[in-house]
Design a protein around this motif. Structure first.
Motif, short mmCIF file in Angstrom:
data_model
loop_
_atom_site.label_atom_id
_atom_site.label_comp_id
_atom_site.label_asym_id
_atom_site.label_seq_id
_atom_site.Cartn_x
_atom_site.Cartn_y
_atom_site.Cartn_z
N ASP A 35 12.85 -42.68 8.19
CA ASP A 35 14.05 -41.97 8.62
C ASP A 35 14.29 -40.73 7.75
O ASP A 35 14.65 -39.66 8.24
CB ASP A 35 15.27 -42.89 8.59
CG ASP A 35 15.22 -43.97 9.66
OD1 ASP A 35 14.40 -43.84 10.62
OD2 ASP A 35 15.99 -44.95 9.55
N ALA A 36 14.11 -40.89 6.44
CA ALA A 36 14.29 -39.76 5.52
C ALA A 36 13.26 -38.67 5.79
O ALA A 36 13.58 -37.47 5.76
CB ALA A 36 14.20 -40.24 4.07
N ILE A 37 12.02 -39.09 6.08
CA ILE A 37 10.97 -38.10 6.41
C ILE A 37 11.33 -37.36 7.69
O ILE A 37 11.19 -36.14 7.77
CB ILE A 37 9.59 -38.79 6.51
CG1 ILE A 37 9.10 -39.21 5.12
CG2 ILE A 37 8.57 -37.86 7.16
CD1 ILE A 37 7.82 -40.03 5.13
N ASP A 38 11.83 -38.11 8.69
CA ASP A 38 12.23 -37.47 9.96
C ASP A 38 13.33 -36.43 9.72
O ASP A 38 13.29 -35.33 10.27
CB ASP A 38 12.71 -38.52 10.97
CG ASP A 38 11.58 -39.38 11.50
OD1 ASP A 38 10.40 -39.06 11.22
OD2 ASP A 38 11.89 -40.37 12.19
N ASP A 39 14.32 -36.79 8.89
CA ASP A 39 15.40 -35.84 8.58
C ASP A 39 14.86 -34.60 7.88
O ASP A 39 15.24 -33.47 8.22
CB ASP A 39 16.47 -36.51 7.69
CG ASP A 39 17.28 -37.55 8.44
OD1 ASP A 39 17.27 -37.57 9.69
OD2 ASP A 39 17.94 -38.38 7.75
N LYS A 40 13.99 -34.81 6.90
CA LYS A 40 13.40 -33.67 6.17
C LYS A 40 12.58 -32.81 7.12
O LYS A 40 12.63 -31.58 7.06
CB LYS A 40 12.51 -34.15 5.02
CG LYS A 40 13.27 -34.65 3.83
CD LYS A 40 13.94 -33.51 3.10
CE LYS A 40 14.61 -34.03 1.85
NZ LYS A 40 15.25 -32.98 1.10
N ALA A 41 11.80 -33.45 7.99
CA ALA A 41 10.97 -32.70 8.94
C ALA A 41 11.85 -31.87 9.86
O ALA A 41 11.56 -30.70 10.14
CB ALA A 41 10.08 -33.64 9.74
N GLU A 42 12.95 -32.45 10.35
CA GLU A 42 13.85 -31.72 11.23
C GLU A 42 14.48 -30.53 10.51
O GLU A 42 14.55 -29.42 11.04
CB GLU A 42 14.95 -32.63 11.76
CG GLU A 42 15.87 -31.91 12.73
CD GLU A 42 16.94 -32.81 13.34
OE1 GLU A 42 17.78 -32.26 14.05
OE2 GLU A 42 16.93 -34.03 13.09
N ASN A 43 14.93 -30.75 9.28
CA ASN A 43 15.53 -29.65 8.51
C ASN A 43 14.51 -28.56 8.21
O ASN A 43 14.83 -27.37 8.24
CB ASN A 43 16.15 -30.18 7.22
CG ASN A 43 17.41 -30.98 7.50
OD1 ASN A 43 18.10 -30.75 8.49
ND2 ASN A 43 17.72 -31.94 6.64
N THR A 44 13.28 -28.97 7.93
CA THR A 44 12.22 -27.98 7.69
C THR A 44 11.95 -27.19 8.97
O THR A 44 11.76 -25.96 8.92
CB THR A 44 10.94 -28.69 7.20
OG1 THR A 44 11.25 -29.43 6.01
CG2 THR A 44 9.85 -27.68 6.88
N ALA A 45 11.96 -27.87 10.11
CA ALA A 45 11.77 -27.18 11.40
C ALA A 45 12.89 -26.18 11.66
O ALA A 45 12.65 -25.09 12.20
CB ALA A 45 11.69 -28.20 12.54
N LYS A 46 14.12 -26.52 11.25
CA LYS A 46 15.25 -25.59 11.39
C LYS A 46 15.00 -24.32 10.58
O LYS A 46 15.26 -23.21 11.05
CB LYS A 46 16.55 -26.25 10.94
CG LYS A 46 17.07 -27.30 11.90
CD LYS A 46 18.33 -27.96 11.33
CE LYS A 46 18.81 -29.11 12.19
NZ LYS A 46 19.96 -29.82 11.60
#
Length: 160
Positions: free
Chosen positions: A35-46
């Protein structure tokens, strides 16, 4: 909060000790890291999208400024031609004022080629052959083996 690199490292470490953990603890730990990786990936994509937007804005602005530069350069050229033509009509080759000295002078000689086919080969510069990578890739795709080249499949990130 941990970085994406740290989270990935943590995930790998948990996988390495997976046999020492009970199944519920392993699942909960991996889910939490996931879940933390998903959040980081999403923020990085932003961040990536934001930077891509900046690039598009800058590209448009560069194009607009280049068009303006071209228009101004064309105006300068036309006005200079106009001034030269009008001075030549009245036979003036020089005008002096408080701010400027305007003069018409000969440019260095230049070559104008009327028919390149009639020019002897001695006046041409030999050029190295250029590799046709498109043809090479097509041949490799068809299965032809070509020494010194290989077909390579890479991967890249897509954000939709």
């Amino acid at each position: 909060m941990a970085t994406l690199y740290e989270l990935t490292d943590n995930y790998q470490q948990v996988l390495e000790i997976a046999e020492q953990l009970d199944p519920k603890t392993l699942k909960d730990t991996l889910d939490g890291i996931n879940d933390a990786i998903d959040d980081k990936a999403e923020n990085t994509a932003k961040v990536i999208r934001e930077l891509e937007g900046d690039i598009n804005t800058l590209t448009s602005e560069i194009q607009r400024l280049n068009e303006r530069k071209t228009a101004l350069s064309n105006n300068v050229k036309r006005i200079k031609e106009y001034l030269q033509n009008e001075m030549e009509k009245v036979g003036k080759t020089k005008v002096k004022s408080e701010r400027f000295t305007i003069g018409i002078q000969n440019n260095p000689p230049s070559v104008r080629v009327e028919d390149e086919r009639k020019i002897p080969r001695d006046y041409f510069t030999p050029q190295e052959p250029k590799l046709d990578k498109t043809k090479l890739k097509d041949e490799l795709k068809r299965g032809k083996e070509i020494d010194g080249a290989e077909l390579r499949q890479k991967r890249s990130l897509r954000i939709k």
